[in-house]
Design an enzyme around this catalytic site. Sequence first.
Site, PDB file in Angstrom:
ATOM      1  N   SER A 113       0.792  -1.220   0.000  1.00 24.83           N
ATOM      2  CA  SER A 113       0.000   0.000   0.000  1.00 24.83           C
ATOM      3  C   SER A 113       0.831   1.281   0.000  1.00 24.83           C
ATOM      4  CB  SER A 113      -0.979  -0.036   1.175  1.00 24.83           C
ATOM      5  OG  SER A 113      -1.882   1.006   1.035  1.00 24.83           O
ATOM      6  N   HIS A 114       0.687   2.090   1.046  1.00 23.16           N
ATOM      7  CA  HIS A 114       1.346   3.396   1.085  1.00 23.16           C
ATOM      8  C   HIS A 114       2.805   3.286   1.508  1.00 23.16           C
ATOM      9  CE1 HIS A 114      -0.085   2.283   4.985  1.00 23.16           C
ATOM     10  NE2 HIS A 114       0.811   3.085   5.519  1.00 23.16           N
ATOM     11  N   ASP A 277      -2.477   6.489  -3.401  1.00 25.78           N
ATOM     12  CA  ASP A 277      -1.301   5.836  -2.826  1.00 25.78           C
ATOM     13  C   ASP A 277      -0.780   4.702  -3.700  1.00 25.78           C
ATOM     14  OD1 ASP A 277      -3.387   4.075  -2.457  1.00 25.78           O
ATOM     15  OD2 ASP A 277      -2.586   3.304  -0.567  1.00 25.78           O
ATOM     16  N   ASP A 279      -1.218   1.476  -3.979  1.00 30.07           N
ATOM     17  CA  ASP A 279      -2.133   0.517  -4.609  1.00 30.07           C
ATOM     18  C   ASP A 279      -3.491   1.124  -4.961  1.00 30.07           C
ATOM     19  OD1 ASP A 279      -2.733   0.781  -1.899  1.00 30.07           O
ATOM     20  OD2 ASP A 279      -3.574  -1.233  -1.767  1.00 30.07           O
ATOM     21  N   ASP A 281      -5.875   2.697  -3.211  1.00 27.32           N
ATOM     22  CA  ASP A 281      -7.095   2.683  -2.393  1.00 27.32           C
ATOM     23  C   ASP A 281      -7.231   3.916  -1.497  1.00 27.32           C
ATOM     24  OD1 ASP A 281      -5.104   1.899  -0.663  1.00 27.32           O
ATOM     25  OD2 ASP A 281      -6.058   0.017  -0.044  1.00 27.32           O
ATOM     26  N   ARG A 282      -6.112   4.639  -1.290  1.00 23.64           N
ATOM     27  CA  ARG A 282      -6.222   5.848  -0.455  1.00 23.64           C
ATOM     28  C   ARG A 282      -6.399   7.091  -1.316  1.00 23.64           C
ATOM     29  NH1 ARG A 282      -2.273   5.651   4.711  1.00 23.64           N
ATOM     30  NH2 ARG A 282      -2.692   3.510   5.337  1.00 23.64           N
ATOM     31  N   LYS A 376     -11.377   0.271   0.160  1.00 19.87           N
ATOM     32  CA  LYS A 376     -11.447   1.708  -0.040  1.00 19.87           C
ATOM     33  C   LYS A 376     -10.957   2.000  -1.443  1.00 19.87           C
ATOM     34  CE  LYS A 376      -7.175   2.422   2.612  1.00 19.87           C
ATOM     35  NZ  LYS A 376      -6.872   1.122   3.203  1.00 19.87           N
TER      36      LYS A 376
HETATM   37  C1  G16 Z   1      -4.456  -0.122   5.853  1.00 20.99           C
HETATM   38  C2  G16 Z   1      -5.845  -0.583   6.104  1.00 20.99           C
HETATM   39  C3  G16 Z   1      -6.670   0.565   6.601  1.00 20.99           C
HETATM   40  C4  G16 Z   1      -6.033   1.202   7.818  1.00 20.99           C
HETATM   41  C5  G16 Z   1      -4.624   1.590   7.485  1.00 20.99           C
HETATM   42  C6  G16 Z   1      -3.833   2.143   8.655  1.00 20.99           C
HETATM   43  O1  G16 Z   1      -4.457   0.791   4.815  1.00 20.99           O
HETATM   44  O2  G16 Z   1      -6.413  -1.112   4.940  1.00 20.99           O
HETATM   45  O3  G16 Z   1      -7.940   0.084   6.877  1.00 20.99           O
HETATM   46  O4  G16 Z   1      -6.732   2.310   8.223  1.00 20.99           O
HETATM   47  O5  G16 Z   1      -3.925   0.478   7.000  1.00 20.99           O
HETATM   48  O6  G16 Z   1      -3.542   1.151   9.530  1.00 20.99           O
HETATM   49  P1  G16 Z   1      -2.518   1.342  10.704  1.00 20.99           P
HETATM   50  O7  G16 Z   1      -2.963   2.561  11.443  1.00 20.99           O
HETATM   51  O8  G16 Z   1      -2.660   0.067  11.485  1.00 20.99           O
HETATM   52  O9  G16 Z   1      -1.149   1.554  10.107  1.00 20.99           O
HETATM   53  P2  G16 Z   1      -3.563   0.581   3.538  1.00 20.99           P
HETATM   54  O10 G16 Z   1      -3.897   1.706   2.629  1.00 20.99           O
HETATM   55  O11 G16 Z   1      -2.162   0.609   4.078  1.00 20.99           O
HETATM   56  O12 G16 Z   1      -3.942  -0.776   3.031  1.00 20.99           O
END
Ligand code: G16
Length: 543
Positions: A113-114, A277, A279, A281-282, A376
Site C-alpha cells: 500500500s502506502h 497511494d 495501490d 485505495d487511499r 477503499k
Molecule cells: C491499511 C488498512 C486501513 C487502515 C490503514 C492504517 O491501509 O487497509 O484500513 O486504516 O492500514 O492502519 P494502521 O494505522 O494500522 O497503520 P492501507 O492503505 O495501508 O492498506
Amino acid sequence: MTINTVQTTAIEGQKPGTSGLRKKTRVFMQPHYLENFVQSIIDAIGGVKGKTLILGGDGRFFNDRAAQVILRMCAAQGAKHMIVGKDAILSTPAASNLIRKRNADGGFIMSASHNPGGETEDFGLKFNGANGGPATEGVTDKIFERTKEINTYRILETHDADLSAPGKLTMGEMEIEVVDPIADYATLMEQLFDFDAIRSLLQGGFRIRFDAMHAVTGPYAREILENRLGAAAGSVVNAKPLPDFGGGHPDPNPVWAKDLMEVMMGQDAPDFGAASDGDGDRNMIVGRGIYVTPSDSLAVLAANAHLAPGYQAGLSGIARSMPTSRAADLVAEKAGIGCFETPTGWKFFGNLLDAGKATLCGEESAGTGSDHVREKDGLWAVLLWLNILAAKKQSVQEIMQAHWAEYGRNYYSRHDYEAVPTEHANALVERLRGMLGELQGQVFAGLTVESADDFEYNDPIDGSTSSRQGIRIVFADGSRIVMRLSGTGTEGATLRVYLERYQRADGHLDLAVDDALAPVVKAAEEIAQIQKYTGRDEPDVTT
Ligand code: G16
C-alpha cells in the site's frame, strides 16, 4: 511439468497486520518466505482446487516475481482459473471489483500500500474473499496459525507465464486469463457517476491536478480523468508507475504529497487537487488553498452523495473507523441513518456493507469507499468529489465552509511517532491501559476526562468480538484523544495519536488547526508521557 512438494520449516512473524502481511522486500525474497505464506493462505481457505481466483498487485519491486510463484503454487494445487491483471498489475479497488464481477472465490493482492517500495523497502501480500473484501480476522488468524505449523508447500515446475498482453494461456491444467486492469474498473465508475456533468465542469475551465505518486493509479487516472472526462492533458502528474515509486513514499497526505500541497496552496492553484497511494485505495483531497482532512471528506461525501447517480436513493448508513473524527456521525444523525464505529482496518466494514447496513465507509488514514467494492477506493473518492463539485457549482472551500456552518467542525490531526523501539511503545500502551480506570474526572490541560477505555468492537452481523483496538479518552467538551499502535509498519512500532476537538456550528469555525488542537495535544502529552516513552520531542509525521 512436475509438481514439487518442497520441505520447509515454519517462519516466525508471518502474522497478517491491519491489511495482510507486510515486510521488507528482502525478507519476502528469502527462500521459502513467500511460498510458506501463500501455502498458509491456501490451506486456511480450504485449498484452491477448482477455484477461480484473481491476482494482481501495485507493481512494486518483486510484484512480477511473486506473481509467478503464486500462479505456480495455485496451478500445483488444482486452481481452475486465475484472472490476472496485465503484467500482474491491479489496483486494490480494481482487484476487489474483479473478484465481485467475475464471481471469483477470492484473490491475492500484492501490495504494501502506502509503504515505500523497492528492493530495500517494503512488499506485502493479502488475500481477499469472495465478497471482494480483505479476509476477516477469523481467516487471517487461521492463516497465521497455519504459518506456525507448515512443513511443506506444493509448486509446479514450469516456465513463467507471459502476462504481458491480455489473452488466455494455460499453466499445467490451470487456465490463466490476462485482463486489461483498467477497463472493468472504468466502466464501474461510469455507472456510479455523472460523467457528462463532470466533463462539462472540466471543459468549462475547472482545473484539476491528480498526483499518482508514480504508483498504480497513474494509468487509471489518465484513462478516466484525461481520456474519458476530458481533463487537460498533464492534469495527472507522476503518472508512470515505477517499481520503487520513484524513490518516494506513496502515501497521500500533506507530508508525502508535499509537491501537490505546494501547488494547491500557491499562486494560480488549480481548483481541485488529489493524490492516491501505492495501490490506489487511499486518497487525499485538496481544494485551492484548503486541505480537506480524510475525516471531513467522509462527512462531506456522505452529506452530498445523493448528487451522484449511483447514490441517488440515499445512504443506508455510514461507517467509520474508531480513530476517524466524528464529523460523519453528525451527518448520519441529521439524515436519520445508521452510524457504525469499527476498529481500524477496512476488513471490519465488509460485514456491514454485505448486510446493507452501511453504504459509505471511511477512515482517517485517507480511505473512503462505498458498497460498490469491498475496499477503499482512491479514484472513486476523487470522482465523487468531482461529481459533487459539478452539481453544486461551488469551490471546495465553499463546500467545506457550508458544511461546517451546518454541522459544526471537528478539528482533527494525527501525530505519528515512527520506528519507536517496540518495547517502549508497548510500555506506553500498557501504562495507559493500567490507568484507564482512574482517568474519569481528572483534568489535563484544562480538559476534564469524561470517559476512557480500550476500544472493543462487537460485530453486529457475525457477533465476533475484537478487543484492545485502541485507547479512547473522551473529554467533557467533546474533544477526544485516541492512541494505538499501527498494524502496517515494518520497522519497530509506530505510535499513532489521533486528536480531535469539536466546535459547534455557532462556535469558532476558522481557527488554525494547531491552535484549535493545542489543549488536546497538551493533554495527550500529560496523560501518555509520549516524549519520555518515544524519546522524541515532536512527531515524525503530522497529518
Ligand atoms: C491499511 C488498512 C486501513 C487502515 C490503514 C492504517 O491501509 O487497509 O484500513 O486504516 O492500514 O492502519 P494502521 O494505522 O494500522 O497503520 P492501507 O492503505 O495501508 O492498506
